[in-house]
Design an enzyme around this catalytic site. Structure first.
Site, PDB file in Angstrom:
ATOM      1  N   ASN A 120     -10.753   9.211   5.482  1.00  0.00           N
ATOM      2  CA  ASN A 120     -10.540   7.760   6.020  1.00  0.00           C
ATOM      3  C   ASN A 120      -9.491   7.586   6.934  1.00  0.00           C
ATOM      4  O   ASN A 120      -8.853   6.356   7.144  1.00  0.00           O
ATOM      5  CB  ASN A 120     -10.932   6.766   4.897  1.00  0.00           C
ATOM      6  CG  ASN A 120      -9.825   6.952   3.872  1.00  0.00           C
ATOM      7  OD1 ASN A 120      -8.815   7.867   3.984  1.00  0.00           O
ATOM      8  ND2 ASN A 120      -9.838   5.951   2.851  1.00  0.00           N
ATOM      9  N   HIS A 121      -8.441   8.301   7.074  1.00  0.00           N
ATOM     10  CA  HIS A 121      -7.131   8.295   7.732  1.00  0.00           C
ATOM     11  C   HIS A 121      -7.665   8.026   9.233  1.00  0.00           C
ATOM     12  O   HIS A 121      -8.337   8.396   9.881  1.00  0.00           O
ATOM     13  CB  HIS A 121      -6.295   9.579   7.622  1.00  0.00           C
ATOM     14  CG  HIS A 121      -6.109   9.710   6.064  1.00  0.00           C
ATOM     15  ND1 HIS A 121      -5.436  10.869   5.784  1.00  0.00           N
ATOM     16  CD2 HIS A 121      -6.014   8.783   5.021  1.00  0.00           C
ATOM     17  CE1 HIS A 121      -4.929  10.597   4.616  1.00  0.00           C
ATOM     18  NE2 HIS A 121      -5.261   9.583   4.157  1.00  0.00           N
ATOM     19  N   PHE A 122      -6.555   7.156   9.752  1.00  0.00           N
ATOM     20  CA  PHE A 122      -7.039   6.681  11.400  1.00  0.00           C
ATOM     21  C   PHE A 122      -5.646   6.230  12.123  1.00  0.00           C
ATOM     22  O   PHE A 122      -4.708   5.850  11.157  1.00  0.00           O
ATOM     23  CB  PHE A 122      -8.119   5.934  11.439  1.00  0.00           C
ATOM     24  CG  PHE A 122      -7.781   4.557  10.642  1.00  0.00           C
ATOM     25  CD1 PHE A 122      -6.745   3.434  11.270  1.00  0.00           C
ATOM     26  CD2 PHE A 122      -8.132   3.973   9.623  1.00  0.00           C
ATOM     27  CE1 PHE A 122      -6.411   2.073  10.739  1.00  0.00           C
ATOM     28  CE2 PHE A 122      -7.643   2.834   8.820  1.00  0.00           C
ATOM     29  CZ  PHE A 122      -6.947   2.064   9.400  1.00  0.00           C
ATOM     30  N   LEU A 123      -5.797   6.087  13.231  1.00  0.00           N
ATOM     31  CA  LEU A 123      -4.639   5.562  14.151  1.00  0.00           C
ATOM     32  C   LEU A 123      -5.617   4.673  15.081  1.00  0.00           C
ATOM     33  O   LEU A 123      -6.604   5.056  15.708  1.00  0.00           O
ATOM     34  CB  LEU A 123      -3.928   6.764  15.085  1.00  0.00           C
ATOM     35  CG  LEU A 123      -2.769   6.463  15.616  1.00  0.00           C
ATOM     36  CD1 LEU A 123      -2.281   7.638  16.280  1.00  0.00           C
ATOM     37  CD2 LEU A 123      -2.822   5.235  16.847  1.00  0.00           C
ATOM     38  N   HIS A 172      -0.003   2.680  -0.747  1.00  0.00           N
ATOM     39  CA  HIS A 172      -1.069   2.121  -1.554  1.00  0.00           C
ATOM     40  C   HIS A 172      -1.753   3.251  -2.674  1.00  0.00           C
ATOM     41  O   HIS A 172      -2.831   2.970  -3.171  1.00  0.00           O
ATOM     42  CB  HIS A 172      -2.069   1.353  -1.082  1.00  0.00           C
ATOM     43  CG  HIS A 172      -3.036   2.144   0.216  1.00  0.00           C
ATOM     44  ND1 HIS A 172      -3.384   1.537   1.398  1.00  0.00           N
ATOM     45  CD2 HIS A 172      -3.387   3.825   0.193  1.00  0.00           C
ATOM     46  CE1 HIS A 172      -3.944   2.391   2.155  1.00  0.00           C
ATOM     47  NE2 HIS A 172      -3.987   3.706   1.412  1.00  0.00           N
ATOM     48  N   ASN A 173      -0.933   4.323  -2.664  1.00  0.00           N
ATOM     49  CA  ASN A 173      -1.262   5.424  -3.920  1.00  0.00           C
ATOM     50  C   ASN A 173       0.205   5.779  -4.408  1.00  0.00           C
ATOM     51  O   ASN A 173       0.637   6.796  -3.859  1.00  0.00           O
ATOM     52  CB  ASN A 173      -1.735   6.685  -3.262  1.00  0.00           C
ATOM     53  CG  ASN A 173      -3.314   6.363  -3.108  1.00  0.00           C
ATOM     54  OD1 ASN A 173      -3.853   5.554  -3.048  1.00  0.00           O
ATOM     55  ND2 ASN A 173      -3.949   7.642  -2.723  1.00  0.00           N
ATOM     56  N   HIS A 177      -6.314  -2.886  -0.963  1.00  0.00           N
ATOM     57  CA  HIS A 177      -5.908  -2.025   0.188  1.00  0.00           C
ATOM     58  C   HIS A 177      -6.611  -1.853   1.408  1.00  0.00           C
ATOM     59  O   HIS A 177      -6.490  -1.250   2.380  1.00  0.00           O
ATOM     60  CB  HIS A 177      -5.428  -0.692  -0.628  1.00  0.00           C
ATOM     61  CG  HIS A 177      -6.519   0.426  -0.640  1.00  0.00           C
ATOM     62  ND1 HIS A 177      -7.668   0.140  -1.135  1.00  0.00           N
ATOM     63  CD2 HIS A 177      -6.618   1.626  -0.180  1.00  0.00           C
ATOM     64  CE1 HIS A 177      -8.408   0.989  -1.370  1.00  0.00           C
ATOM     65  NE2 HIS A 177      -7.902   2.101  -0.612  1.00  0.00           N
ATOM     66  N   GLY A 178      -8.026  -2.070   1.116  1.00  0.00           N
ATOM     67  CA  GLY A 178      -9.016  -1.757   2.192  1.00  0.00           C
ATOM     68  C   GLY A 178     -10.319  -2.378   1.884  1.00  0.00           C
ATOM     69  O   GLY A 178     -10.430  -3.669   1.156  1.00  0.00           O
ATOM     70  N   ASP A 234      -3.225  12.179  -2.713  1.00  0.00           N
ATOM     71  CA  ASP A 234      -2.586  11.757  -1.424  1.00  0.00           C
ATOM     72  C   ASP A 234      -1.490  10.697  -1.703  1.00  0.00           C
ATOM     73  O   ASP A 234      -1.734   9.377  -1.669  1.00  0.00           O
ATOM     74  CB  ASP A 234      -3.650  11.308  -0.453  1.00  0.00           C
ATOM     75  CG  ASP A 234      -2.835  11.268   0.874  1.00  0.00           C
ATOM     76  OD1 ASP A 234      -1.741  11.747   0.886  1.00  0.00           O
ATOM     77  OD2 ASP A 234      -3.430  10.973   1.821  1.00  0.00           O
TER      78      ASP A 234
END
Lengths: 169, 481
Positions: free
Chosen positions: B200-203, B329-330, B404-405, B93
């Protein structure tokens, strides 16, 4: 190897095999591995022949993305792939199915496939049946981004073919 | 393997620990977090230390966990002339990243409408497996997106120049070449602009509570200027387009390694000399994916703004939905760093790590140049996220990089064994977090219990000195793919 359904529990697994099922999933062997990947999904798949292994691996990958029993087969597609090694053939086979998930929005669950080894090349020909993804009618899982080569292997043990695959989520 | 403490928060694995290591490896952590460090991280970061042309040390950030190829949280700099580029140091990604958007709204105004807001956003920002965007581009137009990134969004009404200024690289990395991208990758990307993805993608709709602002002056500069202010956070990447580039080049690199006499022992660490045709082709393709990810987050931002206008019946001006910042972050980037007293150009790989440039750096937008580059850290959907700033110490010790997290600790299947999706949904709603999810099992996999305690991880980077916390954002609404 009994297939263990990824969703949540034995109840979900029973649901999978319920009346909505259009595929005899028990005929294929795959198992998700909880301790191999943290943010991704790992599985092992097995078969008496390379063809059975490739079928099992395809279902394992599809089962991460959607509840397989929800799919009614409405789309047919023929896939052919060539590779220098059986491992590369499996990598490309699973990658192709993930590609079609995005481009045609179809998850394939039925496979009639043959693998031949001719003149140093492995050739796969597969007639695949699947259904278009429908968020309203299908229980969705995680989108698979890619097949990784992390711990990726195929081995032949006592005449059976086994593979381990980690999918990037 | 032997971990030698260099100073508070930094542990080193010496070059002698594994055959083939060219430099030592360093784990950035804390006394508490280091106790739970998994063996996989040590194995993977020492593998990274064996790659040709690596400079100084291979690094793993405090939120690190094992992944494939590089560990998540891995940072490594390479000599661009002698060293390699590795897709496994970037991830499939490409330019997965986080964007933070401020608003003029407060929680009092948003809380009563949170369900309507989430429903509207859920409709306008497609997510989950197989989702297509509301925008369907012909291939020739999509290629413009790949070359121009957010510049294309400005031309087409999805962004303004103020947006561009507050995105890493101004939302466009020069040198992207669609000619180095397969037709498969292009096809996979055509209909996905403006989609969130899954995993783990989110809004997220968040509130900045007054007690969670740690540096009021910096917060003001960043646009966080009122009590209980609402922010919107967005975590996603280059979607199927980037994933296909990763898949394609992993196979190309796998074959090229023999040609260049490189062997890595881990096929996910496949690499090629940066100056080789394969290395340069991948770098040009990677930039296409990076630009598509910046554009993806921008199109989503446009939809978010439209959704807020509709729900709150206020104008864009009244809502004040400016981008605070957008981080990748990638990614791998050519950057100028001082190494052993000499300023030189290096190729920095960050996989699950954020650039964290300190004050004064020319890459930091002018409005933020005195305080340092904003760093956006996404927590689990239950616990909240952080806004930090890069520091001079990050420039000296980590090639200007930080976390990053929160970092996962539990596998997806283990998380699901501990909590069911519908129970988690109810628990989150009881705790004041409204949720819309494309996948209930997927929701369970992202439960807070699967992650490290984000405040511990942020404390670690603060204590090491590579970032400086400004504020914490608490979720009140969450969309999961």
């Amino acid at each position: 190897m009994r297939p263990v359904f990824l969703w949540q529990s034995a109840e979900d697994y029973a649901y999978l095999l319920g009346e909505k099922a259009t595929v005899d999933f028990m005929a294929y062997s795959y198992n998700y591995l909880p301790d191999i990947a943290i943010a991704d999904v790992a599985f092992e798949a097995a078969g008496d022949t390379p063809e059975e292994l490739f079928r099992a691996a395809a279902l394992a990958a599809a089962g991460v993305m959607i509840r397989l029993a929800d799919i009614t087969v409405t789309v047919q597609k023929t896939i052919t792939i060539q590779a220098e090694t059986l491992e590369d053939l499996l990598y490309q086979w699973l990658s192709e199915l993930i590609y079609l998930k995005d481009v045609e929005r179809v998850i394939f669950v039925e496979f009639d496939l043959t693998i031949k080894h001719i003149a140093g090349l492995f050739e796969l020909a597969a007639d695949c049946g699947g259904g278009e993804i429908d968020p309203a009618g299908h229980e969705l899982g995680q989108d698979v981004k890619a097949v990784t080569y992390h711990l990726f292997e195929i081995k032949e043990v006592d005449g059976k073919f086994e593979a381990r695959v980690v999918l990037d989520i | 393997m032997n971990l030698e403490k260099i100073r508070d928060g930094i542990w080193e694995i010496p070059q002698s620990a594994k055959a083939g290591m060219r430099v030592p490896a360093r784990i950035l952590s804390s006394e508490t977090l280091i106790q739970t460090l998994d063996e996989g991280v040590i194995n993977q970061i020492t593998n990274v230390a064996t790659l040709p042309g690596i400079l100084q040390h291979a690094l793993c950030m405090p939120d690190g966990h094992w992944g494939y190829g590089f560990p998540i949280g891995g940072v490594a700099a390479f000599d661009p002339d002698e060293g390699v580029i590795s897709p496994g140091g970037i991830g499939f990604d490409i330019n997965c990243g986080i964007r933070l958007i401020r608003t003029n709204l407060t929680s009092d105004e948003v809380a009563p409408k949170i369900k309507e807001l989430l429903d509207t956003l859920y409709k306008n920002v497609p997510c989950g497996v197989g989702a297509t965007g509301l925008l369907k581009l012909p291939e020739a137009e999509f290629k413009h997106v790949l070359v121009e990134g957010v510049g294309w969004c400005v031309k087409n009404g999805y962004a303004d120049h103020a947006d561009q200024d507050r995105i890493e690289e101004q939302g466009c990395i020069a040198g992207a070449n669609p000619g180095k991208v397969s037709s498969k990758a292009l096809k996979r990307g055509l209909e996905q602009l403006g989609t969130l993805g899954s995993g783990n993608h989110f809004l997220e709709i968040q509130v900045v509570k007054p007690e969670n602002v740690y540096d009021r002056e910096a917060a003001r500069v960043l646009g966080l200027d009122r009590p209980n202010q609402i922010t919107v956070m967005l975590h996603c990447g280059s979607r199927g387009f980037g994933h296909q580039i990763g898949t394609d080049y992993l196979q190309i690199f796998g074959k090229a390694m023999a040609k260049y006499g490189i062997s890595t022992g881990d096929r996910e660490l496949a690499c090629a000399p940066f100056t080789s045709p394969e290395g340069q082709d991948y770098f040009a393709a990677m930039k296409c994916a990076a630009n598509s990810a910046f554009a993806n987050r921008q199109v989503i931002t446009h939809r978010i703004r439209q959704s807020f206008v509709k729900v709150f019946r206020k104008s864009d001006n009244e809502l004040g939905m400016n981008i605070v910042y957008d981080v990748a972050h990638n990614i791998a980037k050519l950057e100028q760093h001082t190494i052993e007293g000499r300023s030189r150009r290096v190729l920095v790989h960050r996989k699950g790590a954020t650039r964290a440039f300190g004050p004064g750096q020319k890459e930091v937008p002018e409005v933020y140049r005195n305080i340092g580059q904003p760093v956006i850290v996404g927590g689990s959907m239950e616990t909240g996220s952080y806004l930090l700033l890069g520091t001079e110490q990050a420039m000296q010790e980590t090639f200007g990089s930080t976390l990053h997290g929160a970092g996962r600790t539990l596998s997806r299947s283990k998380a699901k064994k501990m909590v069911r999706g519908n129970e988690l949904l109810q628990k989150m709603q009881k705790n004041g977090i409204a949720v819309r999810a494309a996948s209930l099992p997927g929701l369970a996999e992202e439960a807070g219990l699967a992650y490290k305690d984000i405040s511990q991880v942020v404390d670690a980077v603060k204590n090491i000195g590579i970032s400086r916390p400004v504020a914490q954002m608490t979720p009140i609404g969450c969309i999961k793919g």
